[in-house]
Write an enzyme that holds these catalytic residues in place. Structure first.
Site, mmCIF file in Angstrom:
data_model
loop_
_atom_site.group_PDB
_atom_site.id
_atom_site.type_symbol
_atom_site.label_atom_id
_atom_site.label_comp_id
_atom_site.label_asym_id
_atom_site.label_seq_id
_atom_site.Cartn_x
_atom_site.Cartn_y
_atom_site.Cartn_z
ATOM 1 N N ASN A 102 6.346 0.352 1.623
ATOM 2 C CA ASN A 102 7.411 1.222 1.757
ATOM 3 C C ASN A 102 8.429 0.379 2.441
ATOM 4 O O ASN A 102 7.949 -0.520 3.457
ATOM 5 C CB ASN A 102 7.032 2.444 2.221
ATOM 6 C CG ASN A 102 6.371 3.368 1.625
ATOM 7 O OD1 ASN A 102 6.327 3.223 0.184
ATOM 8 N ND2 ASN A 102 5.808 4.417 2.108
ATOM 9 N N VAL A 103 9.521 0.664 2.206
ATOM 10 C CA VAL A 103 10.758 -0.135 2.802
ATOM 11 C C VAL A 103 11.336 0.814 3.812
ATOM 12 O O VAL A 103 12.455 0.487 4.362
ATOM 13 C CB VAL A 103 11.563 -0.575 1.854
ATOM 14 C CG1 VAL A 103 10.987 -1.688 0.808
ATOM 15 C CG2 VAL A 103 12.224 0.544 1.021
ATOM 16 N N HIS A 119 6.987 -5.269 0.823
ATOM 17 C CA HIS A 119 8.204 -5.290 0.225
ATOM 18 C C HIS A 119 9.499 -5.539 0.976
ATOM 19 O O HIS A 119 10.474 -4.976 0.681
ATOM 20 C CB HIS A 119 8.258 -4.292 -0.575
ATOM 21 C CG HIS A 119 7.166 -4.180 -1.833
ATOM 22 N ND1 HIS A 119 6.790 -3.129 -2.537
ATOM 23 C CD2 HIS A 119 6.328 -5.250 -1.969
ATOM 24 C CE1 HIS A 119 5.762 -3.598 -3.455
ATOM 25 N NE2 HIS A 119 5.349 -4.821 -3.153
ATOM 26 N N GLY A 189 -1.223 7.428 -1.549
ATOM 27 C CA GLY A 189 0.472 7.508 -2.132
ATOM 28 C C GLY A 189 0.756 6.532 -2.866
ATOM 29 O O GLY A 189 2.187 6.335 -2.855
ATOM 30 N N SER A 191 1.008 4.536 -6.982
ATOM 31 C CA SER A 191 0.599 4.795 -8.182
ATOM 32 C C SER A 191 -0.140 3.562 -8.660
ATOM 33 O O SER A 191 -0.646 3.461 -9.997
ATOM 34 C CB SER A 191 2.013 4.915 -9.207
ATOM 35 O OG SER A 191 2.819 3.903 -8.977
ATOM 36 N N GLU A 217 -2.332 12.759 -7.690
ATOM 37 C CA GLU A 217 -2.768 12.407 -9.084
ATOM 38 C C GLU A 217 -3.654 11.401 -9.163
ATOM 39 O O GLU A 217 -3.843 10.576 -8.356
ATOM 40 C CB GLU A 217 -1.522 11.849 -10.106
ATOM 41 C CG GLU A 217 -0.112 12.623 -9.562
ATOM 42 C CD GLU A 217 -0.069 13.440 -10.508
ATOM 43 O OE1 GLU A 217 -0.408 13.390 -11.744
ATOM 44 O OE2 GLU A 217 0.858 14.458 -10.154
ATOM 45 N N ALA A 233 -0.943 13.580 1.087
ATOM 46 C CA ALA A 233 -1.248 12.747 2.289
ATOM 47 C C ALA A 233 -1.222 13.498 3.427
ATOM 48 O O ALA A 233 -2.170 13.473 4.057
ATOM 49 C CB ALA A 233 -0.545 11.562 2.154
HETATM 50 P P1 NAD Z 1 5.323 5.359 -7.128
HETATM 51 O O1 NAD Z 1 6.556 6.066 -6.895
HETATM 52 O O2 NAD Z 1 5.184 4.470 -8.142
HETATM 53 O O3 NAD Z 1 4.307 6.227 -6.968
HETATM 54 C C1 NAD Z 1 4.198 7.327 -5.914
HETATM 55 C C2 NAD Z 1 2.543 7.626 -5.807
HETATM 56 O O4 NAD Z 1 2.644 8.649 -4.867
HETATM 57 C C3 NAD Z 1 2.131 8.543 -7.313
HETATM 58 O O5 NAD Z 1 0.942 7.885 -7.466
HETATM 59 C C4 NAD Z 1 2.206 9.790 -6.660
HETATM 60 O O6 NAD Z 1 1.147 10.835 -7.661
HETATM 61 C C5 NAD Z 1 1.805 9.774 -5.371
HETATM 62 N N1 NAD Z 1 2.462 11.195 -4.471
HETATM 63 C C6 NAD Z 1 3.348 11.915 -4.833
HETATM 64 N N2 NAD Z 1 3.480 12.591 -3.655
HETATM 65 C C7 NAD Z 1 2.429 12.254 -2.779
HETATM 66 C C8 NAD Z 1 2.194 12.925 -1.645
HETATM 67 N N3 NAD Z 1 2.666 14.118 -1.137
HETATM 68 N N4 NAD Z 1 1.233 12.473 -0.970
HETATM 69 C C9 NAD Z 1 0.321 11.395 -1.244
HETATM 70 N N5 NAD Z 1 0.801 10.595 -2.661
HETATM 71 C C10 NAD Z 1 1.769 11.357 -3.155
HETATM 72 O O7 NAD Z 1 5.139 4.582 -5.610
HETATM 73 P P2 NAD Z 1 4.663 3.087 -5.264
HETATM 74 O O8 NAD Z 1 3.318 3.081 -5.970
HETATM 75 O O9 NAD Z 1 4.736 2.928 -3.856
HETATM 76 O O10 NAD Z 1 5.517 1.985 -5.990
HETATM 77 C C11 NAD Z 1 6.967 1.936 -6.057
HETATM 78 C C12 NAD Z 1 7.687 0.823 -5.601
HETATM 79 O O11 NAD Z 1 8.955 1.476 -4.866
HETATM 80 C C13 NAD Z 1 7.105 0.296 -4.160
HETATM 81 O O12 NAD Z 1 7.381 -1.241 -4.253
HETATM 82 C C14 NAD Z 1 7.815 0.780 -2.917
HETATM 83 O O13 NAD Z 1 7.891 -0.161 -2.092
HETATM 84 C C15 NAD Z 1 8.972 1.053 -3.575
HETATM 85 N N6 NAD Z 1 9.577 2.452 -3.034
HETATM 86 C C16 NAD Z 1 9.420 2.734 -1.629
HETATM 87 C C17 NAD Z 1 9.938 3.888 -1.128
HETATM 88 C C18 NAD Z 1 9.740 4.048 0.371
HETATM 89 O O14 NAD Z 1 10.263 3.034 0.897
HETATM 90 N N7 NAD Z 1 9.820 5.191 0.859
HETATM 91 C C19 NAD Z 1 10.369 4.924 -2.118
HETATM 92 C C20 NAD Z 1 10.381 4.709 -3.370
HETATM 93 C C21 NAD Z 1 9.932 3.705 -3.700
#
Ligand code: NAD
Ligand code: ZN
Length: 241
Positions: A102-103, A119, A189, A191, A217, A233
């Site tokens: 996460n960023v 990242h 959390g 994918s 999931e 989570a």
């Molecule tokens: P992803 O969006 O691909 O997957 C999200 C995952 O979280 C899914 O497997 C989903 O089932 C699960 N999920 C959904 N709700 C949840 C909950 N309440 N508790 C636990 N799990 C839950 O995200 P990713 O795998 O992190 O990959 C995406 C890329 O995009 C990464 O590089 C990430 O850094 C970036 N990203 C970051 C943010 C952020 O900083 N918050 C937000 C979006 C994307």
């Protein structure tokens, strides 16, 4: 308490070491959208296509408008119970490392110190000319976009790793050197579609270390994880801690 949650709780209580890998799902309960599914759309653009060097080269203003929108959402968000619980694990377990994809800075806001932001960080800008990095928790004004460097006037970019870009080698070094001493990885959390982060649980498995997972999931590691918990989570950590 569900059996799997109980098992994870017991592990944590006796753990000497742990790596935690988090992804966008952990921040969903804080109101930060993920990239995949309906969540990933912004003005009908696909997030995974905007987070690329190609998109930035083609249209830096559009990419910055999207990052500005994401900054505004994240500025309103606060860490949730899961972020704080992971900080608590850091305090309880001697040999600990949090690797986040996460960023959004929410792990830092929750107090995590032993962490690697694999990242990057959305509140940092990187100058494409002189390389200057600046952390600022703010949203840019419309007329500032795309922002330019105060020192050399080159375009600034978000200091994040975009799709198709490599992870900085010093970051990879910290993560991979840390694996040796860890007995287990807890994946929360994510994918596991994004590499090389997705490799980590497979490396743990191959080295006969334990693999735990929390995700609503199923993912590619659910079938071999030692403990795989289907749940959000925040709710799962509320039961564990
Ligand atoms: P992803 O969006 O691909 O997957 C999200 C995952 O979280 C899914 O497997 C989903 O089932 C699960 N999920 C959904 N709700 C949840 C909950 N309440 N508790 C636990 N799990 C839950 O995200 P990713 O795998 O992190 O990959 C995406 C890329 O995009 C990464 O590089 C990430 O850094 C970036 N990203 C970051 C943010 C952020 O900083 N918050 C937000 C979006 C994307
Ligand atoms: Zn500069």
């Amino acid at each position: 308490m569900k059996q799997e949650i109980k098992k994870l709780r017991e592990f944590i209580l006796n753990a000497k070491s742990l790596m935690v890998l988090t992804g966008a799902g952990i921040s969903k309960d804080s109101g930060v959208p993920t990239f995949r599914g309906e969540d990933g759309l912004w003005r009908n653009y696909d997030a995974t296509k905007l987070a690329t060097p190609y998109a930035f080269r083609e249209n830096p203003k559009l990419v910055w408008e999207w990052y500005n929108w994401r900054r505004s959402i994240i500025l309103k968000a606060a860490p949730n119970y899961a972020h704080f619980a992971i900080k608590k694990l850091e305090d309880m377990i001697e040999d600990f490392l949090l690797v986040t994809q996460n960023v959004d800075n929410l792990h830092r806001d929750a107090g995590s110190k032993k962490l690697v932001e694999m990242h990057g960080n959305i509140f940092e800008t990187l100058c494409t000319g002189c390389g200057h990095v600046k952390f600022e928790k703010k949203v840019f004004r419309e007329d500032e976009l795309p922002p330019r460097c105060g020192r050399c006037n080159s375009l600034l970019r978000p200091n994040v790793v975009w799709f198709t870009e490599p992870i900085p080698s010093e970051v990879l070094k910290i993560i991979f050197e840390s694996i040796d001493s860890k007995e287990a990885i807890l994946v929360v959390g994510t994918s596991l579609f994004v590499y090389p982060a997705a490799l980590l649980p497979f490396i743990f498995k191959e080295r006969n270390k334990k693999v735990f997972e929390i995700n609503p999931e199923e993912t590619d590691i659910s079938c071999f994880a030692d403990i795989s918990i289907r749940g959000k989570a925040k709710e799962v950590f509320e039961e564990i801690i």
